[in-house]
Design a protein around this motif. Structure first.
Motif, short mmCIF file in Angstrom:
data_model
loop_
_atom_site.label_atom_id
_atom_site.label_comp_id
_atom_site.label_asym_id
_atom_site.label_seq_id
_atom_site.Cartn_x
_atom_site.Cartn_y
_atom_site.Cartn_z
N UNK A 231 3.44 39.51 37.36
CA UNK A 231 3.00 39.90 36.02
C UNK A 231 1.60 39.33 35.82
N UNK A 232 0.64 40.20 35.55
CA UNK A 232 -0.75 39.79 35.31
C UNK A 232 -1.01 39.82 33.81
N UNK A 233 -1.33 38.68 33.22
CA UNK A 233 -1.51 38.61 31.77
C UNK A 233 -2.93 38.20 31.44
N UNK A 234 -3.30 38.46 30.18
CA UNK A 234 -4.67 38.22 29.72
C UNK A 234 -5.00 36.74 29.62
N UNK A 235 -4.09 35.94 29.08
CA UNK A 235 -4.44 34.56 28.79
C UNK A 235 -3.24 33.66 28.67
N UNK A 236 -3.48 32.39 28.34
CA UNK A 236 -2.39 31.40 28.35
C UNK A 236 -1.33 31.64 27.28
N UNK A 237 -1.67 32.25 26.14
CA UNK A 237 -0.66 32.44 25.10
C UNK A 237 0.46 33.36 25.58
N UNK A 238 0.10 34.47 26.24
CA UNK A 238 1.12 35.37 26.79
C UNK A 238 1.88 34.71 27.93
N UNK A 239 1.15 33.99 28.79
CA UNK A 239 1.83 33.28 29.88
C UNK A 239 2.81 32.26 29.33
N UNK A 240 2.43 31.59 28.26
CA UNK A 240 3.30 30.60 27.63
C UNK A 240 4.62 31.23 27.21
N UNK A 241 4.53 32.40 26.59
CA UNK A 241 5.76 33.05 26.15
C UNK A 241 6.61 33.48 27.35
N UNK A 242 6.01 34.11 28.34
CA UNK A 242 6.78 34.64 29.45
C UNK A 242 7.42 33.53 30.28
N UNK A 243 6.73 32.41 30.41
CA UNK A 243 7.24 31.32 31.25
C UNK A 243 8.29 30.48 30.56
N UNK A 244 8.22 30.36 29.24
CA UNK A 244 9.07 29.38 28.57
C UNK A 244 10.00 29.98 27.52
N UNK A 245 10.12 31.30 27.47
CA UNK A 245 11.09 31.87 26.55
C UNK A 245 12.50 31.65 27.10
#
Length: 868
Positions: free
Chosen positions: A131-145
């Motif tokens: 999954x290629x995301x724009x920035x850390x906020x989206x990565x934060x959600x995908x990794x820690x939901x």
């Protein structure tokens, strides 16, 4: 497809569209961007299929297409739409799937429950290869939901955006163009979204909100609506029925150039904010009550989030009356949501090339109830796991300060740190500008959900009347309060003289705080002030897209540059006198100073004509000027750990500083660096001569650069703050069982709305007359925090009485009775409102009538006596 190395692959463009609108759109884009790239539509237009038949047929046709064309990889942009889910389920075990974020994905919700969330919540949960995301906020959600999937998330930046220098400059800017002259009509564009098509709003709610929105905006000028290109014909026809608005062509591209002619843009939830930033056009992000999904609050002078039509009207009215846009006061920087990289296509292509079909997870094995799935661990490992499981690591961080921008060095390290923190740790981060508050109680309410509070610099303690009281209250509540200091003795003495009482209060608080320092000299100073164990974390700078290396050998006319605001502490006089001294000795040196002029310049300070005073420049321009120079000459008499020196090291620029500057701690003895012990022009000139004759040590400069690099700094800060780092255990649920990352931070962290105080009474009257009573109460409460006008108190009491809230109404009437003004009129209004309270207001009404009569008689008697 335009990435370096892409020519080694062949590409096919495929879509699945029965209606033809999307397919036609894609074909048009493909013709405009590529020479020979056809778009393959798996369906013919108007093919007679039901929705269920369409999805079933889509699975069969995409499988057949992949087999016939010999597809090795499939790149797609949404795995949670109906078509995206079907493609992922069909090909997920046979072809590597790479999911690429192509729109702004936000996962905050006003309300969460046990039911399904918006589809964006589940983005990336179809087990793609990457999954290629724009920035850390989206990565934060995908990794820690809290979800079943564990997607391999990579922060690549945004295709077409992250490598745009114009957008980067706009994202880091703190200024914007003003609107027309105050009072002139505005030109407003409403950027509509297909919210009902996407099941984010019902059709009736969508149209109701648009109707109310447009009716409110037409009072301020000309209103145009730009529909989304995917808008259905029925909605387009309805839009054209709205009175007093112009509906634009939905297919027309409204880019930054097209947006430049508008005074204001309004939208719901859209990537359009990237274009409005480029255009310099203010944007209001409107999240009406029926819309559950919330666009994040971004701290930028061109962005403003509102939740009701009333709030939106207040913002537009302020813009028209003052010519200035009242932007978000709080919020996170743009770079929390989009990482700026100059090689985004290459990053994505490398991930596509490496992608492989994820291995099928093994079937779960039965384990004993008390084993907890830890079979195979040694006794020591199980004992450690048991201790780790009991640790209560904080997962919310509030950063408190006075302004957060990339213009001054104070905010840059913490802005950069939180971007790295979000990408690797399940910590919710929020920023709060203390300057937006008038009462400590309001700050405490907004910080109620924060477990760790980081105060960025000592400036709030001197320049805000709330900081000392607030920090003490936070400590009394048991919160962890940490100070990240950027000041040294010179600033302490100056500010202490300007704000003596607050300075003394701060000194009494310091021994109770954990203090993070940028240098060992600064830590020694805080020890002398009673801080028992200051921690040296140093600082960092962002990874700018432009970091060209300076030339290794100086030219015939060496260029010597300084970066910093023009003030005496930065050594204006010394820099000027060195330039004059070099000219007097016939040295062919050129001197340049980059930075804005301040008022802190003494009457005797020399501003030499031998120096090129360049003023404030963008970060990109600063990087270019550093690369075009031979020596970075930091003339400051006092600087704890200047970021400009770190940037000079990154660009391999020879550096000279005063002996007492913090940079000497890490650069002393490194070839290419010199310091001068005496703060005199002669000593500084001698250091410049010596450094120009030295060769820079690439090895030692790289070692210093690594010390200040983002990963190293983030690790130090995370450890010092006691936050969970990568792979460290963290509790995944609150005490009430709420899932971590459930999208509720908006409820825990509210944003203060910046308003012009002189307009508030006018706004209250507008909302009251329009029947927007919730907004009237909101504005009225804001007024009462500053003063107590009788009309507002009476109006709020009338609203509360009408809502069956007699206690609140009585409280407001009591305040009105003692607030002053025309006493006879006040008592008459109190009697009128008390009449709405039924039996409970009878005694108040009788008292108010008597007082009104008494005051009127008293006034008449006074007039008669005066005439005699």
């Amino acid at each position: 497809m335009r990435a370096q190395g892409a020519d080694a692959h062949s590409f096919l463009l495929v879509t699945a569209d029965r209606d033809g609108n999307v397919a036609g759109w894609i074909e048009e884009e493909a013709r405009a961007r590529f020479d020979d790239l056809p778009a393959h539509n798996l369906f013919t237009v108007d093919e007679p299929l039901s929705d269920a038949e369409f999805l079933e047929e889509l699975g069969r046709r995409i499988r057949a297409f992949a087999a016939a064309e010999g597809i090795d990889r499939l790149v797609f942009f949404n795995d949670q739409s109906q078509r995206g889910r079907r493609v992922a389920a069909t090909l997920g075990r046979t072809v590597p799937l790479v999911l690429v974020q192509d729109g702004h994905l936000d996962f905050h919700f006003k309300k969460t429950d046990a039911g399904l969330h918006d589809q964006n919540w589940y983005y990336g949960s179809s087990s793609p290869a990457a999954v290629c995301v724009w920035g850390p906020a989206t990565a934060h959600h995908l990794l820690f939901r809290s979800a079943d999937a564990d997607p391999p998330v990579h922060i690549t930046g945004a295709l077409g955006h992250s490598d745009d220098p114009a957008l980067l400059r706009a994202a880091r800017s703190t200024t914007h163009r003003h609107a027309k002259d105050p009072g002139e009509p505005l030109r407003v564009v409403v950027l509509d979204q297909p919210l009902s098509n996407q099941n984010k709003l019902s059709r009736d709610d969508h149209r109701e909100q648009l109707t109310e929105l447009c009716a409110a905006l037409t009072a301020f000028g000309e209103v145009e609506i730009k529909p989304h290109p995917s808008t259905l014909d029925g909605h387009l026809a309805w839009l054209r029925t709205l009175p007093d608005v112009t509906v634009l062509d939905e297919k027309a591209l409204l880019d930054a150039e097209g947006l430049d002619g508008y005074d204001l843009a309004v939208t719901f939830f859209s990537t359009t904010y990237l274009q409005t930033l480029r255009a310099g056009t203010p944007l209001i992000l409107f999240s009406p009550p029926p819309l559950n999904i919330v666009f994040p609050t971004v701290n930028h002078p061109l962005l403003r989030n509102v939740g009701t039509v009333g709030e939106l009207v207040d913002v537009v009215a302020d813009l028209q009356r003052s010519g200035k846009f009242p932007a978000n006061v709080h919020g996170e920087p743009v770079e929390h949501f989009i990482a700026f990289q100059d090689d985004v296509p290459e990053r994505v292509l490398r991930l596509v090339e490496r992608a492989a079909v994820p291995a099928e997870p093994p079937a779960p094995r039965w384990a004993s109830a008390d084993d907890g799935g830890r079979a195979g661990l040694t006794r020591a490992e199980r004992a450690l796991r048991a201790v780790q499981g009991r640790m209560d690591r904080p997962r919310s961080l509030a950063v408190l300060g006075l302004g957060f921008s990339y213009v001054t060095g104070v905010a840059i390290p913490v802005l950069t740190y939180t971007q790295a923190l979000l990408a690797q740790s399940p910590v919710d981060v929020r920023y709060f500008d203390l300057g937006a508050y008038s009462r400590a109680e309001d700050v405490l309410a907004d910080l109620a959900g924060a477990e760790v509070v980081l105060v960025n610099s000592l400036a709030p303690f001197w320049r805000s009347a709330l900081a000392n009281e607030l920090v003490q209250a936070l400590q009394d509540q048991g919160k962890s309060v940490v100070l990240y200091a950027h000041e040294t003795e010179y600033v302490m003495n100056f500010e202490g003289g300007q704000h003596t009482l607050r300075h003394q209060e701060m000194l009494s608080l310091l021994p109770r705080l954990k203090v993070l320092c940028v240098s060992t000299a600064q830590a020694d100073m805080f020890r002398q002030l009673g801080v028992s164990d200051p921690v040296v974390v140093y600082n960092t700078v962002p990874r700018d897209t432009h970091r060209a290396r300076a030339r290794r050998t100086p030219g015939e006319r060496p260029r010597i540059v300084m970066v910093g605001s023009m003030q005496d502490r930065k050594g204006l006089d010394l820099f000027s006198r060195v330039a004059e001294l070099a000219y007097g000795q016939g040295l062919p040196w050129r001197f340049a100073w980059i930075g804005h002029k301040t008022w802190r310049i003494g009457a005797s300070t020399l501003l030499s004509d031998r120096v090129e005073w360049m003023g404030a420049l963008s970060r990109d321009r600063v990087r270019e000027e550093l690369a075009a120079s031979d020596v970075f000459f930091l003339s400051s008499v006092d600087d704890p750990m200047p970021l400009s020196v770190v940037e000079a090291v990154q660009q391999r620029l020879r550096t000279v500083t005063y002996h007492r500057v913090g940079s000497r701690e890490v650069l002393e003895g490194v070839p290419g660096y010199r310091s001068f012990a005496e703060y005199t022009p002669d000593a500084a000139l001698d250091a410049l001569r010596r450094v120009l004759d030295e060769e820079i040590s690439e090895t030692e400069y790289a070692d210093v650069e690594e010390l200040f690099d983002i990963p190293a700094f983030a690790a130090r800060m995370t450890t010092a703050l006691g936050l969970p780092g990568p792979g460290e255990p963290v509790r995944r649920a609150d005490a009430d069982g709420e899932e971590a990352g459930d999208g509720s931070p908006e409820a825990r962290f509210s944003a203060v709305l910046a308003r012009h105080g002189r307009y508030l009474a006018e706004d209250f009257a507008r909302h009251f007359d329009a029947g927007r009573h919730d907004d009237a109460l909101r504005v009225g409460t804001e007024i009462l925090r500053r003063r107590q006008p009788v009309d507002v108190l009476i109006g709020m009491a009338e609203i509360q009485a009408g809502r069956g809230e007699p206690e609140e109404a009585c409280r407001l009437l009591s305040a009105a009775a003692i607030a002053g003004g025309d006493r006879a009129r006040v008592w008459s209004e109190v009697a009128r409102v008390a009449n709405l309270l039924g039996p409970r207001g009878r005694s108040i009404r009788q008292l108010a009538r008597k007082e009104a009569v008494r005051v009127q008689l008293g006034n008449q008697s006074a007039r008669l006596l005066k005439s005699d």
